[in-house]
Design a protein around this motif. Structure first.
Motif, PDB file in Angstrom:
ATOM      1  N   GLY A 187       0.800  -1.217   0.000  1.00 56.21           N
ATOM      2  CA  GLY A 187       0.000   0.000   0.000  1.00 56.21           C
ATOM      3  C   GLY A 187       0.831   1.265   0.000  1.00 56.21           C
ATOM      4  N   ASN A 188       2.117   1.113  -0.225  1.00 57.67           N
ATOM      5  CA  ASN A 188       3.021   2.266  -0.235  1.00 57.67           C
ATOM      6  C   ASN A 188       3.285   2.685  -1.677  1.00 57.67           C
ATOM      7  OD1 ASN A 188       4.719   4.243   0.656  1.00 57.67           O
ATOM      8  ND2 ASN A 188       6.424   2.885   1.102  1.00 57.67           N
ATOM      9  N   ILE A 189       2.206   2.965  -2.402  1.00 55.57           N
ATOM     10  CA  ILE A 189       2.338   3.328  -3.809  1.00 55.57           C
ATOM     11  C   ILE A 189       2.782   4.786  -3.891  1.00 55.57           C
ATOM     12  CG2 ILE A 189       1.145   3.546  -6.011  1.00 55.57           C
ATOM     13  CD1 ILE A 189      -0.751   1.329  -5.006  1.00 55.57           C
ATOM     14  N   SER A 190       3.944   4.974  -4.473  1.00 53.74           N
ATOM     15  CA  SER A 190       4.500   6.317  -4.651  1.00 53.74           C
ATOM     16  C   SER A 190       5.233   6.333  -5.983  1.00 53.74           C
ATOM     17  CB  SER A 190       5.454   6.646  -3.494  1.00 53.74           C
ATOM     18  OG  SER A 190       6.585   5.793  -3.527  1.00 53.74           O
ATOM     19  N   THR A 191       6.029   7.343  -6.181  1.00 57.57           N
ATOM     20  CA  THR A 191       6.799   7.424  -7.420  1.00 57.57           C
ATOM     21  C   THR A 191       7.823   6.298  -7.536  1.00 57.57           C
ATOM     22  OG1 THR A 191       8.338   8.973  -6.368  1.00 57.57           O
ATOM     23  CG2 THR A 191       6.528   9.916  -7.655  1.00 57.57           C
ATOM     24  N   MET A 192       8.092   5.587  -6.432  1.00 57.70           N
ATOM     25  CA  MET A 192       9.034   4.456  -6.462  1.00 57.70           C
ATOM     26  C   MET A 192       8.554   3.346  -7.388  1.00 57.70           C
ATOM     27  SD  MET A 192      11.795   4.898  -4.757  1.00 57.70           S
ATOM     28  CE  MET A 192      12.404   3.244  -4.501  1.00 57.70           C
ATOM     29  N   ILE A 193       7.245   3.281  -7.665  1.00 55.79           N
ATOM     30  CA  ILE A 193       6.701   2.239  -8.539  1.00 55.79           C
ATOM     31  C   ILE A 193       7.080   2.489 -10.001  1.00 55.79           C
ATOM     32  CG2 ILE A 193       4.438   3.248  -9.065  1.00 55.79           C
ATOM     33  CD1 ILE A 193       3.278   0.395  -8.490  1.00 55.79           C
ATOM     34  N   LEU A 194       7.459   3.716 -10.319  1.00 55.91           N
ATOM     35  CA  LEU A 194       7.806   4.044 -11.704  1.00 55.91           C
ATOM     36  C   LEU A 194       9.071   3.343 -12.170  1.00 55.91           C
ATOM     37  CD1 LEU A 194       6.940   7.851 -11.795  1.00 55.91           C
ATOM     38  CD2 LEU A 194       5.588   5.926 -12.641  1.00 55.91           C
ATOM     39  N   MET A 195      10.016   3.118 -11.271  1.00 60.34           N
ATOM     40  CA  MET A 195      11.264   2.460 -11.659  1.00 60.34           C
ATOM     41  C   MET A 195      11.017   1.027 -12.124  1.00 60.34           C
ATOM     42  SD  MET A 195      14.997   2.300  -9.794  1.00 60.34           S
ATOM     43  CE  MET A 195      14.490   1.441  -8.340  1.00 60.34           C
ATOM     44  N   PRO A 196      10.351   0.165 -11.318  1.00 57.82           N
ATOM     45  CA  PRO A 196      10.113  -1.190 -11.831  1.00 57.82           C
ATOM     46  C   PRO A 196       9.163  -1.210 -13.025  1.00 57.82           C
ATOM     47  CG  PRO A 196       9.114  -0.914  -9.664  1.00 57.82           C
ATOM     48  CD  PRO A 196       9.937   0.296  -9.930  1.00 57.82           C
ATOM     49  N   LEU A 197       8.207  -0.302 -13.080  1.00 52.58           N
ATOM     50  CA  LEU A 197       7.312  -0.236 -14.242  1.00 52.58           C
ATOM     51  C   LEU A 197       8.082   0.112 -15.513  1.00 52.58           C
ATOM     52  CD1 LEU A 197       4.037   1.482 -12.983  1.00 52.58           C
ATOM     53  CD2 LEU A 197       4.255  -0.780 -13.982  1.00 52.58           C
TER      54      LEU A 197
END
Length: 138
Positions: free
Chosen positions: A103-113
Motif C-alpha cells: 500500500g506504499n504506492i509512490s513514485t518508487m513504482i515508476l522504476m520497476p514499471l
C-alpha cells in the motif's frame, strides 16, 4: 565471430548490457548502503536487522541477475538473452506486486514499471528474431 551475435540487433545487446550494468551497480551499492537507493521512497527502516538482511538478499539478487545479463549480452544467443530477461521481468513484477500489496504506492513504482516495459519490448523483439531465424532454417 559467433553467428548468434549477427542475428541479435546490436542496439538490443547494448540495452541488455546497460540493464546488466544497472543491476550490478544496484547490487554493489546494496552491500554498502541501501539507503542510497531507497532514502525516503520506500519508508523502510534499514537499521532494523531483519530488513538489513533482506537488503543484502536484494543486493545479491541484483548482482546475480546483472552478471547473468552481462554474460548473455556478450554471448549474443537470443534464447539465452530472452530467458534471463524474462527472469528479470519476473523480479520487476514481484516488486510491483509488493509495492501495491504493502500500500506504499509512490513514485518508487515508476522504476520497476519502466524497467518492465523495456524488458517486455526486449522479449518481444527477441521472440521475433528467434521466429525469423527458425523460419529461414526450415
Amino acid at each position: 565471430m559467433s553467428k548468434h551475435i549477427d542475428i541479435v540487433p546490436k542496439w538490443l545487446r547494448i540495452v541488455v548490457g546497460i540493464l546488466a550494468i544497472l543491476n550490478i551497480l544496484f547490487g554493489v551499492m546494496g552491500y554498502f548502503d541501501m539507503s542510497l537507493l531507497f532514502k525516503n521512497g520506500s519508508g523502510l527502516d534499514l537499521t532494523n536487522a531483519i530488513l538489513k538482511n533482506a537488503s543484502y538478499e536484494f543486493a545479491a539478487r541484483n548482482l546475480a541477475i546483472g552478471l547473468g545479463l552481462a554474460i548473455v549480452a556478450a554471448k549474443g544467443v537470443p534464447e539465452s538473452i530472452t530467458i534471463v530477461t524474462i527472469i528479470r521481468a519476473f523480479v520487476e513484477i514481484q516488486t510491483i506486486i509488493t509495492i501495491v500489496t504493502i500500500g506504499n504506492i509512490s513514485t518508487m513504482i515508476l522504476m520497476p514499471l519502466g524497467f518492465l516495459i523495456v524488458e517486455i519490448f526486449i522479449i518481444k523483439t527477441l521472440i521475433g528474431v528467434i521466429q525469423k531465424r527458425d523460419a529461414v532454417n526450415n
